[in-house]
Design a protein around this motif. Structure first.
Motif, PDB file in Angstrom:
ATOM      1  N   ALA A  71       0.823  -1.202   0.000  1.00 53.91           N
ATOM      2  CA  ALA A  71       0.000   0.000   0.000  1.00 53.91           C
ATOM      3  C   ALA A  71       0.861   1.257   0.000  1.00 53.91           C
ATOM      4  CB  ALA A  71      -0.914   0.011   1.222  1.00 53.91           C
ATOM      5  N   LEU A 122      -9.029  -4.964  -6.554  1.00 60.79           N
ATOM      6  CA  LEU A 122      -7.865  -4.078  -6.550  1.00 60.79           C
ATOM      7  C   LEU A 122      -7.477  -3.671  -7.957  1.00 60.79           C
ATOM      8  CD1 LEU A 122      -5.651  -6.328  -4.266  1.00 60.79           C
ATOM      9  CD2 LEU A 122      -6.978  -4.370  -3.512  1.00 60.79           C
ATOM     10  N   THR A 142      -3.135   0.578  -6.176  1.00 60.02           N
ATOM     11  CA  THR A 142      -3.444   1.982  -6.466  1.00 60.02           C
ATOM     12  C   THR A 142      -4.913   2.296  -6.218  1.00 60.02           C
ATOM     13  OG1 THR A 142      -3.784   1.487  -8.806  1.00 60.02           O
ATOM     14  CG2 THR A 142      -1.594   2.236  -8.155  1.00 60.02           C
ATOM     15  N   SER A 143      -5.760   1.266  -6.180  1.00 60.23           N
ATOM     16  CA  SER A 143      -7.190   1.448  -5.930  1.00 60.23           C
ATOM     17  C   SER A 143      -7.715   0.203  -5.228  1.00 60.23           C
ATOM     18  CB  SER A 143      -7.924   1.654  -7.259  1.00 60.23           C
ATOM     19  OG  SER A 143      -9.319   1.655  -7.065  1.00 60.23           O
ATOM     20  N   VAL A 144      -8.621   0.387  -4.273  1.00 62.17           N
ATOM     21  CA  VAL A 144      -9.148  -0.754  -3.513  1.00 62.17           C
ATOM     22  C   VAL A 144     -10.636  -0.553  -3.253  1.00 62.17           C
ATOM     23  CG1 VAL A 144      -8.485   0.279  -1.299  1.00 62.17           C
ATOM     24  CG2 VAL A 144      -8.867  -2.173  -1.444  1.00 62.17           C
ATOM     25  N   TRP A 194      -8.686   0.376   3.959  1.00 65.13           N
ATOM     26  CA  TRP A 194      -7.419  -0.314   4.198  1.00 65.13           C
ATOM     27  C   TRP A 194      -7.099  -0.408   5.684  1.00 65.13           C
ATOM     28  CZ3 TRP A 194      -5.209  -2.812   0.286  1.00 65.13           C
ATOM     29  CH2 TRP A 194      -3.951  -3.367   0.494  1.00 65.13           C
ATOM     30  N   ASN A 242      -6.437   5.150   3.631  1.00 72.04           N
ATOM     31  CA  ASN A 242      -7.819   4.910   3.243  1.00 72.04           C
ATOM     32  C   ASN A 242      -8.519   4.135   4.363  1.00 72.04           C
ATOM     33  OD1 ASN A 242     -10.150   3.660   2.087  1.00 72.04           O
ATOM     34  ND2 ASN A 242      -9.275   3.930   0.054  1.00 72.04           N
ATOM     35  N   ILE A 279      -3.147   4.921  -0.065  1.00 72.13           N
ATOM     36  CA  ILE A 279      -3.975   3.735   0.171  1.00 72.13           C
ATOM     37  C   ILE A 279      -3.958   3.361   1.649  1.00 72.13           C
ATOM     38  CG2 ILE A 279      -4.179   1.259  -0.312  1.00 72.13           C
ATOM     39  CD1 ILE A 279      -5.169   2.967  -2.604  1.00 72.13           C
TER      40      ILE A 279
END
Length: 129
Positions: free
Chosen positions: A62, A83, A95-97, A72, A69, A66
């Motif tokens: 992460a 993801l 980069t995105s979750v 997370w 976030n 992230i």
């Protein structure tokens, strides 16, 4: 003069393929993951991850954005995620979750997620009381 211009044109096309290939390598990949161990370090989380139908054990890495976030920070064992990120030598750079329901996982991960939830219910939950 024509052969020289043709060779120059071919060189530019070849350069475009090389540059395009590098840009393609940096694109985010879609992956699904299930947290496989109790997270101790929130920047490196052990998980089973499925990319293009192949399941592997790896670490989810992460970035600071992230790691801060809320999703997370609240991760626990057996949580399922969708993801986006890149593979690296150390693991999978996220980069995105998004947290997803286990039924939204690829079939290759659904069995592991179900077994994980049963194990968590039988081993971890009784210890909470």
């Amino acid at each position: 003069m024509k052969p020289c211009s043709m060779a120059l044109g071919a060189a530019f096309i070849g350069l475009g393929w090389i540059i395009g290939g590098n840009a393609h390598a940096e694109e985010d990949q879609l992956a699904y993951a299930v947290v496989s161990e109790v997270p101790k370090d929130k920047t490196r989380i052990s998980a089973k991850i499925a990319i293009d139908g192949t399941v592997t054990d790896t670490r989810l890495l992460a970035s600071e954005a992230i790691a801060n976030n809320l999703i997370w920070r609240k991760l626990e064992i057996c949580h399922a995620m969708r993801l986006e990120g890149q593979r690296s030598g150390d693991g999978f750079r996220v980069t995105s979750v998004r947290v997803v329901d286990g039924s939204m996982l690829p079939m290759a991960l659904q069995g592991f997620a179900g077994d994980c939830l049963l194990k968590k219910a039988l081993e971890v939950a009784p210890l909470v009381d």
